[in-house]
Design a protein around this motif. Structure first.
Motif, short mmCIF file in Angstrom:
data_model
loop_
_atom_site.label_atom_id
_atom_site.label_comp_id
_atom_site.label_asym_id
_atom_site.label_seq_id
_atom_site.Cartn_x
_atom_site.Cartn_y
_atom_site.Cartn_z
N GLY A 218 32.36 41.48 36.77
CA GLY A 218 32.15 40.44 37.77
C GLY A 218 33.26 40.33 38.81
O GLY A 218 33.00 39.98 39.96
N TYR A 219 34.49 40.63 38.41
CA TYR A 219 35.60 40.52 39.35
C TYR A 219 35.69 41.74 40.29
O TYR A 219 36.54 41.78 41.17
N HIS A 220 34.81 42.72 40.07
CA HIS A 220 34.86 43.92 40.91
C HIS A 220 33.57 44.19 41.64
O HIS A 220 33.40 45.25 42.24
N ARG A 221 32.65 43.23 41.59
CA ARG A 221 31.36 43.42 42.27
C ARG A 221 31.32 42.53 43.50
O ARG A 221 30.99 41.37 43.45
N ARG A 222 31.66 43.17 44.61
CA ARG A 222 31.84 42.45 45.86
C ARG A 222 30.60 41.63 46.25
O ARG A 222 30.71 40.56 46.85
N GLU A 223 29.41 42.15 45.89
CA GLU A 223 28.18 41.47 46.31
C GLU A 223 28.03 40.07 45.69
O GLU A 223 27.23 39.27 46.16
N LEU A 224 28.80 39.80 44.62
CA LEU A 224 28.70 38.50 43.98
C LEU A 224 29.58 37.45 44.65
O LEU A 224 29.48 36.26 44.36
N PRO A 227 32.59 36.40 51.38
CA PRO A 227 33.63 37.21 52.02
C PRO A 227 35.03 36.60 51.85
O PRO A 227 36.00 37.29 51.55
N GLU A 228 35.12 35.29 52.01
CA GLU A 228 36.42 34.63 51.87
C GLU A 228 36.92 34.70 50.42
O GLU A 228 38.10 34.94 50.16
N GLY A 229 36.01 34.51 49.49
CA GLY A 229 36.38 34.57 48.08
C GLY A 229 36.83 35.97 47.68
O GLY A 229 37.81 36.13 46.94
N ALA A 231 38.14 38.20 49.65
CA ALA A 231 39.46 38.44 50.26
C ALA A 231 40.57 37.82 49.40
O ALA A 231 41.61 38.43 49.17
N PHE A 232 40.33 36.63 48.89
CA PHE A 232 41.32 36.00 48.02
C PHE A 232 41.48 36.76 46.72
O PHE A 232 42.58 36.95 46.22
N ARG A 233 40.35 37.16 46.15
CA ARG A 233 40.40 37.90 44.89
C ARG A 233 41.25 39.15 45.04
O ARG A 233 42.08 39.46 44.19
N GLU A 234 41.03 39.85 46.16
CA GLU A 234 41.80 41.08 46.39
C GLU A 234 43.27 40.78 46.62
O GLU A 234 44.14 41.44 46.07
N ARG A 235 43.53 39.80 47.46
CA ARG A 235 44.91 39.49 47.81
C ARG A 235 45.71 39.02 46.60
O ARG A 235 46.86 39.39 46.40
N GLU A 236 45.07 38.19 45.77
CA GLU A 236 45.75 37.62 44.62
C GLU A 236 45.65 38.49 43.37
O GLU A 236 46.30 38.23 42.37
N GLY A 237 44.81 39.52 43.43
CA GLY A 237 44.64 40.39 42.27
C GLY A 237 43.97 39.71 41.09
O GLY A 237 44.22 40.06 39.94
N TRP A 238 43.10 38.74 41.38
CA TRP A 238 42.43 38.03 40.27
C TRP A 238 41.55 39.00 39.46
O TRP A 238 40.74 39.73 40.00
N GLU A 239 41.73 38.95 38.14
CA GLU A 239 40.92 39.76 37.22
C GLU A 239 40.25 38.90 36.17
O GLU A 239 39.40 39.36 35.40
N ARG A 240 40.66 37.66 36.07
CA ARG A 240 40.21 36.74 35.01
C ARG A 240 40.72 35.36 35.36
O ARG A 240 41.54 35.24 36.27
N PRO A 241 40.26 34.30 34.65
CA PRO A 241 40.78 32.95 34.92
C PRO A 241 42.31 32.90 34.81
O PRO A 241 42.93 33.74 34.13
N LEU A 242 42.89 31.90 35.45
CA LEU A 242 44.34 31.84 35.63
C LEU A 242 45.15 32.06 34.36
O LEU A 242 46.13 32.79 34.37
N PHE A 271 35.63 29.88 44.22
CA PHE A 271 35.12 31.22 44.53
C PHE A 271 34.65 31.93 43.26
O PHE A 271 33.59 32.57 43.23
N GLU A 272 35.46 31.83 42.19
CA GLU A 272 35.07 32.49 40.93
C GLU A 272 33.83 31.82 40.33
O GLU A 272 32.96 32.49 39.77
N ALA A 273 33.79 30.49 40.44
CA ALA A 273 32.62 29.76 39.91
C ALA A 273 31.35 30.23 40.63
O ALA A 273 30.31 30.48 40.00
N GLY A 274 31.44 30.37 41.95
CA GLY A 274 30.29 30.81 42.73
C GLY A 274 29.86 32.23 42.38
O GLY A 274 28.67 32.54 42.30
N ALA A 275 30.85 33.12 42.17
CA ALA A 275 30.54 34.51 41.82
C ALA A 275 29.82 34.57 40.48
O ALA A 275 28.84 35.30 40.30
#
Ligand code: FE2
Length: 393
Positions: A218-224, A227-229, A231-242, A271-275
């Motif tokens: 889920g953290y690597h499927r851009r279609e979910l 666009p803003e979310g 960008a944040f995921r990429e910038r922050e390197g989010w892979e899982r909840p905090l 953003f993660e909730a929406g994805a």
């Protein structure tokens, strides 16, 4: 200036409510070292001593206004004004040290108690709830702090997460504060909202369900992602909840523990909730849907009031975790700022998303079906999860 308040509960008891709120604040910090109270643990949050001084300064401001007195410490007003100084800059302020801040708290309180007969019931209750609300902010800071800063007492709430969905029939309902107790301006006026039928989860999304989303990429499927979310995921390197660890556990204050599958997932951004919701073929509820469902489900309370230092099994609408909604923070039709525009009006229409419910860290007095919390969609330090609405089929 004496403010006319729509809140007319008798003033009796505000003295003991203020005392109870203060006792909890002091319990929260009694085992935190002076260095950890004065340190900036994360640029997102104020140092804990700022919260202490701010609680006192807020009380000083409102007691002075109500009683027609000069501020006890006018030179501190700007230092502790939340609007003037963003949290990231608070580490550089000439704020009071631990002992000075505690002494200021005592001085303000002593004068407040001598002026209570001049204080309107609304302002008395607002001071109690303001201090209650800062306790939760302080717990967010303590959870962000490195292990060792804070070791909370713990109990466990056993049980299983609720399953299934709640069918809510189409039709109007009264949204907002019904006017029987204290409420902030943004909860008013109560107004009728007509909604189509919807199906909402009986419980917030659990750790077990969110883990499936992570495992499914889920953290690597851009279609979910929006666009803003993304960008944040990429910038922050989010892979899982905090606070989830790479090895599938989660840090809660000073301990790293196995994920409990029945607890609500927390510390995810909007953003993660929406994805996740898109991955499940669902969406986040609007706040109107959330409130209608909460009133319909009955206001059974989950874990609240900082008693267990974590949520209970996912289920109730009030307690355990805040819940992100799809809605942007706006004034209700007919909104009027009260008693000051800086409480909510300055945040309207600025991209903040509304969170509903209450978390385990929320004082019970603050938890109500009409309460609106709000934050930036990228924030993850809040004790927040979410539940989903199934798209109609
Ligand atoms: Fe505040």
């Amino acid at each position: 200036m004496h403010i006319t308040s729509p809140f007319t509960s008798p003033l009796g008891g505000v003295e003991s409510l203020l005392a109870e709120a203060r006792e909890r604040t002091l319990v929260l910090i009694e085992n935190v070292s002076e260095a950890d109270l004065e340190r900036v643990h994360d640029p997102l949050m104020s140092p804990l001593v700022w919260d202490i001084g701010h609680i006192a300064a807020f009380e000083d401001l409102w007691i002075s206004r109500e009683a027609g007195l000069d501020l006890l410490r006018p030179e501190l007003a700007a230092v502790y004004d939340a609007e003037e100084t963003p949290r990231s800059d608070r580490g550089d302020l000439p704020y009071l040290s631990r002992d000075e801040a505690l002494a200021y708290m005592d001085e303000v309180r002593e004068r407040a108690l001598g002026s209570l007969d001049l204080v309107s019931p609304f302002i008395g209750e607002m001071l109690v709830q303001h201090e209650n609300q800062h306790n939760e902010t302080m717990l967010q800071t303590l959870q962000l702090a490195e292990p060792g800063a804070y070791e909370p007492p713990r109990r466990r709430s056993p049980g299983r997460a609720a399953a299934g969905a709640l069918e809510v029939a189409a039709g109007p309902f009264r949204m907002g504060d019904p006017g029987r107790g204290f409420a902030y301006d943004n909860e008013r006026p109560q107004h009728e909202v007509d909604l189509p039928a919807f199906r909402i989860d009986r419980a917030p999304v659990t750790n077990a369900a969110f883990d499936e989303f992570v495992a499914d990429g889920g953290y690597h499927r851009r279609e979910l992602w929006t666009p803003e979310g993304w960008a944040f995921r990429e910038r922050e390197g989010w892979e899982r909840p905090l606070y989830w660890t790479e090895d599938g556990r989660e840090r809660r204050f000073d301990q790293v523990v196995a994920l409990d599958p029945d607890l609500p997932v927390m510390h995810v951004s909007w953003f993660e909730a929406g994805a996740f919701a898109r991955w499940r073929g669902a969406r986040l509820p609007s706040e109107a849907e959330w409130e209608k469902a909460a009133r319909r489900a009955g206001l059974r309370r989950g874990n609240l009031d900082q008693l267990d230092f974590g949520p209970g099994p996912a289920g109730p609408f009030l307690g355990d975790c805040w819940e992100w909604t799809a809605s942007e923070f706006r004034g209700y039709p007919g909104f009027r700022a009260f008693p000051y525009a800086e409480y909510s009006e300055v945040f309207f229409d600025s991209g903040y998303r509304v969170l509903r419910g209450a978390s385990w860290a929320t004082r019970a007095r603050v938890a109500r079906a009409s309460f609106r919390n709000w934050d930036h969609p990228r924030r993850r330090q809040i004790f927040a999860g979410f539940r989903c609405v199934e798209e109609s089929r």
